[in-house]
Design an enzyme around this catalytic site. Structure first.
Site, PDB file in Angstrom:
ATOM      1  N   ASN A   1       0.804  -1.226   0.000  1.00 42.21           N
ATOM      2  CA  ASN A   1       0.000   0.000   0.000  1.00 42.21           C
ATOM      3  C   ASN A   1       0.838   1.279   0.000  1.00 42.21           C
ATOM      4  O   ASN A   1       0.521   2.237  -0.699  1.00 42.21           O
ATOM      5  CB  ASN A   1      -1.008   0.002   1.141  1.00 42.21           C
ATOM      6  CG  ASN A   1      -0.372  -0.154   2.497  1.00 42.21           C
ATOM      7  OD1 ASN A   1       0.763  -0.604   2.631  1.00 42.21           O
ATOM      8  ND2 ASN A   1      -1.106   0.221   3.520  1.00 42.21           N
TER       9      ASN A   1
ATOM     10  N   GLY B   1       2.420  -5.906   7.378  1.00 45.02           N
ATOM     11  CA  GLY B   1       1.528  -6.647   6.489  1.00 45.02           C
ATOM     12  C   GLY B   1       0.287  -7.082   7.248  1.00 45.02           C
ATOM     13  O   GLY B   1      -0.110  -6.470   8.245  1.00 45.02           O
TER      14      GLY B   1
ATOM     15  N   THR C   1      -0.338 -13.084   8.042  1.00 43.59           N
ATOM     16  CA  THR C   1       1.083 -13.278   7.758  1.00 43.59           C
ATOM     17  C   THR C   1       1.920 -12.950   8.991  1.00 43.59           C
ATOM     18  O   THR C   1       2.914 -13.627   9.272  1.00 43.59           O
ATOM     19  CB  THR C   1       1.526 -12.416   6.555  1.00 43.59           C
ATOM     20  OG1 THR C   1       0.622 -12.635   5.481  1.00 43.59           O
ATOM     21  CG2 THR C   1       2.926 -12.777   6.104  1.00 43.59           C
ATOM     22  N   GLY C   2       1.515 -11.922   9.728  1.00 42.25           N
ATOM     23  CA  GLY C   2       2.253 -11.542  10.943  1.00 42.25           C
ATOM     24  C   GLY C   2       2.372 -12.703  11.914  1.00 42.25           C
ATOM     25  O   GLY C   2       3.423 -12.898  12.547  1.00 42.25           O
TER      26      GLY C   2
ATOM     27  N   GLU D   1       3.881  -4.787  12.353  1.00 40.45           N
ATOM     28  CA  GLU D   1       2.883  -3.729  12.109  1.00 40.45           C
ATOM     29  C   GLU D   1       1.798  -4.358  11.252  1.00 40.45           C
ATOM     30  O   GLU D   1       2.017  -4.613  10.070  1.00 40.45           O
ATOM     31  CB  GLU D   1       3.513  -2.545  11.372  1.00 40.45           C
ATOM     32  CG  GLU D   1       4.548  -1.787  12.173  1.00 40.45           C
ATOM     33  CD  GLU D   1       3.947  -0.908  13.247  1.00 40.45           C
ATOM     34  OE1 GLU D   1       2.701  -0.889  13.408  1.00 40.45           O
ATOM     35  OE2 GLU D   1       4.719  -0.242  13.949  1.00 40.45           O
TER      36      GLU D   1
ATOM     37  N   CYS E   1      -3.419   0.973   6.532  1.00 40.66           N
ATOM     38  CA  CYS E   1      -3.646   0.128   7.708  1.00 40.66           C
ATOM     39  C   CYS E   1      -4.468   0.859   8.744  1.00 40.66           C
ATOM     40  O   CYS E   1      -5.349   0.285   9.377  1.00 40.66           O
ATOM     41  CB  CYS E   1      -2.316  -0.324   8.295  1.00 40.66           C
ATOM     42  SG  CYS E   1      -1.184   1.040   8.589  1.00 40.66           S
TER      43      CYS E   1
ATOM     44  N   GLU F   1       6.881   1.493  15.634  1.00 40.39           N
ATOM     45  CA  GLU F   1       7.858   2.134  14.764  1.00 40.39           C
ATOM     46  C   GLU F   1       7.795   3.634  15.021  1.00 40.39           C
ATOM     47  O   GLU F   1       6.816   4.145  15.544  1.00 40.39           O
ATOM     48  CB  GLU F   1       7.532   1.824  13.289  1.00 40.39           C
ATOM     49  CG  GLU F   1       7.684   0.342  12.989  1.00 40.39           C
ATOM     50  CD  GLU F   1       7.591  -0.005  11.506  1.00 40.39           C
ATOM     51  OE1 GLU F   1       6.590   0.363  10.864  1.00 40.39           O
ATOM     52  OE2 GLU F   1       8.523  -0.645  11.002  1.00 40.39           O
TER      53      GLU F   1
HETATM   54  P1  NAD Z   1       0.677  -9.544   3.357  1.00 39.11           P
HETATM   55  O1  NAD Z   1       0.759  -9.976   4.778  1.00 39.11           O
HETATM   56  O2  NAD Z   1      -0.032 -10.394   2.392  1.00 39.11           O
HETATM   57  O3  NAD Z   1       2.143  -9.354   2.740  1.00 39.11           O
HETATM   58  C1  NAD Z   1       3.094  -8.485   3.317  1.00 39.11           C
HETATM   59  C2  NAD Z   1       4.484  -8.936   2.929  1.00 39.11           C
HETATM   60  O4  NAD Z   1       4.761 -10.207   3.521  1.00 39.11           O
HETATM   61  C3  NAD Z   1       4.699  -9.121   1.427  1.00 39.11           C
HETATM   62  O5  NAD Z   1       6.000  -8.647   1.108  1.00 39.11           O
HETATM   63  C4  NAD Z   1       4.622 -10.641   1.264  1.00 39.11           C
HETATM   64  O6  NAD Z   1       5.309 -11.126   0.145  1.00 39.11           O
HETATM   65  C5  NAD Z   1       5.262 -11.117   2.554  1.00 39.11           C
HETATM   66  N1  NAD Z   1       4.868 -12.469   2.982  1.00 39.11           N
HETATM   67  C6  NAD Z   1       3.752 -13.167   2.683  1.00 39.11           C
HETATM   68  N2  NAD Z   1       3.736 -14.351   3.328  1.00 39.11           N
HETATM   69  C7  NAD Z   1       4.857 -14.399   4.079  1.00 39.11           C
HETATM   70  C8  NAD Z   1       5.391 -15.334   5.010  1.00 39.11           C
HETATM   71  N3  NAD Z   1       4.761 -16.471   5.296  1.00 39.11           N
HETATM   72  N4  NAD Z   1       6.563 -15.041   5.628  1.00 39.11           N
HETATM   73  C9  NAD Z   1       7.206 -13.882   5.378  1.00 39.11           C
HETATM   74  N5  NAD Z   1       6.746 -12.950   4.509  1.00 39.11           N
HETATM   75  C10 NAD Z   1       5.580 -13.200   3.869  1.00 39.11           C
HETATM   76  O7  NAD Z   1       0.065  -8.066   3.416  1.00 39.11           O
HETATM   77  P2  NAD Z   1      -0.325  -7.106   2.190  1.00 39.11           P
HETATM   78  O8  NAD Z   1      -1.573  -7.651   1.575  1.00 39.11           O
HETATM   79  O9  NAD Z   1       0.863  -6.852   1.348  1.00 39.11           O
HETATM   80  O10 NAD Z   1      -0.649  -5.750   2.955  1.00 39.11           O
HETATM   81  C11 NAD Z   1      -1.900  -5.417   3.454  1.00 39.11           C
HETATM   82  C12 NAD Z   1      -1.975  -5.611   4.946  1.00 39.11           C
HETATM   83  O11 NAD Z   1      -0.906  -4.897   5.567  1.00 39.11           O
HETATM   84  C13 NAD Z   1      -3.233  -5.068   5.563  1.00 39.11           C
HETATM   85  O12 NAD Z   1      -3.725  -5.968   6.525  1.00 39.11           O
HETATM   86  C14 NAD Z   1      -2.769  -3.782   6.231  1.00 39.11           C
HETATM   87  O13 NAD Z   1      -3.573  -3.347   7.296  1.00 39.11           O
HETATM   88  C15 NAD Z   1      -1.404  -4.152   6.674  1.00 39.11           C
HETATM   89  N6  NAD Z   1      -0.588  -2.962   6.892  1.00 39.11           N
HETATM   90  C16 NAD Z   1      -0.228  -2.636   8.166  1.00 39.11           C
HETATM   91  C17 NAD Z   1       0.499  -1.479   8.407  1.00 39.11           C
HETATM   92  C18 NAD Z   1       0.910  -1.080   9.789  1.00 39.11           C
HETATM   93  O14 NAD Z   1       1.827  -0.281   9.917  1.00 39.11           O
HETATM   94  N7  NAD Z   1       0.304  -1.590  10.839  1.00 39.11           N
HETATM   95  C19 NAD Z   1       0.851  -0.663   7.340  1.00 39.11           C
HETATM   96  C20 NAD Z   1       0.457  -1.025   6.056  1.00 39.11           C
HETATM   97  C21 NAD Z   1      -0.256  -2.190   5.838  1.00 39.11           C
END
Ligand code: NAD
Length: 469
Positions: free
Chosen positions: A146, A220, A224-225, A242, A276, A450
């Protein structure tokens, strides 16, 4: 751009990969570039380079300060050049892309100037003792699609400032702008200090399981987190997570609806809702509900949605097909659950992943659009009779990223803000973020924070230096 001019940065070198993957422009749905798909061996090289580079990098604070300032200058100088690439892969309007790149420079500059002073904890006839901060080693950083560039800087700048080195992986949906930034920063950073590799989710898994990094900084989704936390556990890597949010905005009785509608709208629809900490549900007092719905719907109907390269566009497309389908599914479910569409309600005709800014009234908790993170341009407005009930519902989820309270009376707003269980509470505002403000989530929205000195401390180990007298 094609695979020939997209490179990873490993040990200060520009590196192609044996395989590549497609990158689509969400405004057209078409593939417009390919990015290198980092192999395991290349990841090993990046980790080894980071480990080697850290030995010198950790020793000289002044060099680090100056290098971060040089990164900031590079970003300011190249923001306009990189912005079209960010728009092409992410979808956001060109002006927002330029602002993201300039903001990235601001983050680097902030950390160039931030000091974490040692704290004297004892100075008496028995001992002199200080708490100092030590770098951790190599940091693995993983970012979403994003705000690919600026969210990378929330990790890279403090990690480097603290004396760590970094291997960063952007999302496979938006790798190009981060790769380009790394290429430029490699001109002002020593080799191996910042390595950027691109690839899919598997590459993220390899990074989190890799023996070299001592810390994983991840932004993310919640799902995934949790995987990242589990992958970090066997060798006790430190984590900052995050994650997602489902931010409530609570509008209090007596609020001037006309006055707050535009701010609420942009708090929810900035970046087409793909933030997010965007407003993801609005709680409105029943007496003001209809007027608020209409005022928000008016904003939604009149905002210009289109290709980010068109200077008239204020909102771009949803970034990718999967997210587009999810938003559509949640809106369809909202309608099936008795919600009434006040604006939008479905995709925009034509190519690309455009979804009409959507306002839905008449929902309650239990509808997926209220309970889940939509992460797109659709906003439910929920009527409440008792503000206690609104607070309970606002807090009644696994999320806890941020929230806001809207009121004419700041005292009244403050009393409600005190009771919200989330990392940031705004009053008569939403999405006001800055490098000096710690940002993080309660509950499932994250671990650690952060930004600010707290974010910098997150890239350090705490050490006591005790000298007997
Ligand atoms: P995602 O979790 O699908 O992917 C994020 C990253 O993780 C990508 O680079 C992906 O390739 C990688 N990834 C995927 N599976 C993995 C694994 N098993 N191990 C390690 N890395 C892996 O998230 P997204 O769809 O890219 O982003 C959207 C989400 O991110 C939303 O839920 C949003 O709220 C959140 N987000 C949070 C913040 C914050 O600061 N809290 C900021 C922006 C986005």
């Amino acid at each position: 751009m094609d695979a020939d001019d997209t490179r990873m940065t490993i040990d200060g070198r520009q590196v192609a990969a044996e395989h590549t993957f497609d990158v689509r422009n969400p405004a057209t749905g078409e593939v417009f570039a390919r990015a290198p798909d980092c192999s395991r061996e290349q990841l090993d090289e990046a980790m080894a380079a980071a480990e080697r580079a850290q030995r010198d990098w950790r020793t000289d604070e002044d060099t680090r300060r100056k290098a971060l300032a040089a990164c900031a200058d590079t970003l300011f100088a190249h923001a306009e050049e990189i912005a079209p690439l960010l728009t092409a892969e992410q979808g956001k309007p060109l002006q927002a892309a330029t602002e993201e790149l300039l903001g990235t420079g601001v983050w680097f500059k902030y950390y160039a100037n931030l000091e974490l002073e040692p704290e004297v904890i004892q100075d008496d006839d028995k001992a002199y003792a200080e708490v100092v901060r030590r770098p951790m080693g190599v940091v693995a950083a993983i970012t979403p699609w994003n705000f690919p560039v600026i969210l990378g800087s929330w990790k890279v700048a403090p990690a480097l400032r603290a004396g760590n080195t970094v291997v960063l992986k952007p999302s496979p949906y938006t790798p190009l702008s981060t790769l380009r930034v790394a290429q430029l920063l490699s001109e002002v950073l020593p080799p191996g200090v910042l390595n950027v590799v691109s690839g899919g989710d598997d590459l993220g898994r390899w990074m989190t399981a890799h023996p070299t990094p001592r810390k994983i900084s991840f932004t993310g989704s919640v799902a995934t987190g949790k995987h990242v936390a589990a992958a970090a556990a066997p060798d006790l890597k430190r984590v900052t997570l995050e994650l997602g949010g489902n931010d409530p905005a609570i509008v209090l009785d007596g609020t001037d609806v006309e006055q707050v509608a535009a701010k609420l709208f942009w708090g929810a629809f900035a970046n087409s809702g793909q933030v997010c900490s965007a407003i993801k549900r609005v709680y409105a007092p029943r007496g003001a509900h209809d007027d608020l719905v209409e005022a928000l719907a008016e904003q939604a109907r009149t905002v210009r949605v289109g290709d980010g390269m068109d200077p008239e566009s204020k909102l771009g497309p949803v970034n990718n097909r999967m997210q587009f389908d999810k938003v559509r599914e949640l809106v369809d479910d909202a309608v099936a659950s008795g919600g009434s569409v006040a604006a939008g309600g479905g995709p925009v005709d034509g190519p690309g992943y455009f979804f009409s800014p959507t306002i839905i009234a008449g929902l309650s908790d239990g509808a997926r659009l209220v309970d889940e993170e939509q992460f797109g341009p659709a906003l439910p407005v929920i009527a409440y009779d008792d503000v206690e009930d609104a607070v309970a519902r606002a807090n009644g989820t696994h999320f806890g990223l941020s929230g806001s309270v809207w009121a004419n009376d700041p005292e009244q707003a403050r009393a409600i803000a005190d009771r919200l269980e989330c990392g940031t509470v705004w009053i008569n505002s939403h999405l006001a973020l800055a490098p000096h403000q710690p940002f993080g989530g309660f509950k499932w929205s994250g671990v650690g924070v952060e930004n600010g000195p707290w974010g910098l401390a997150g890239f350090t180990e705490t050490q006591v230096q005790y000298q007997a007298r």
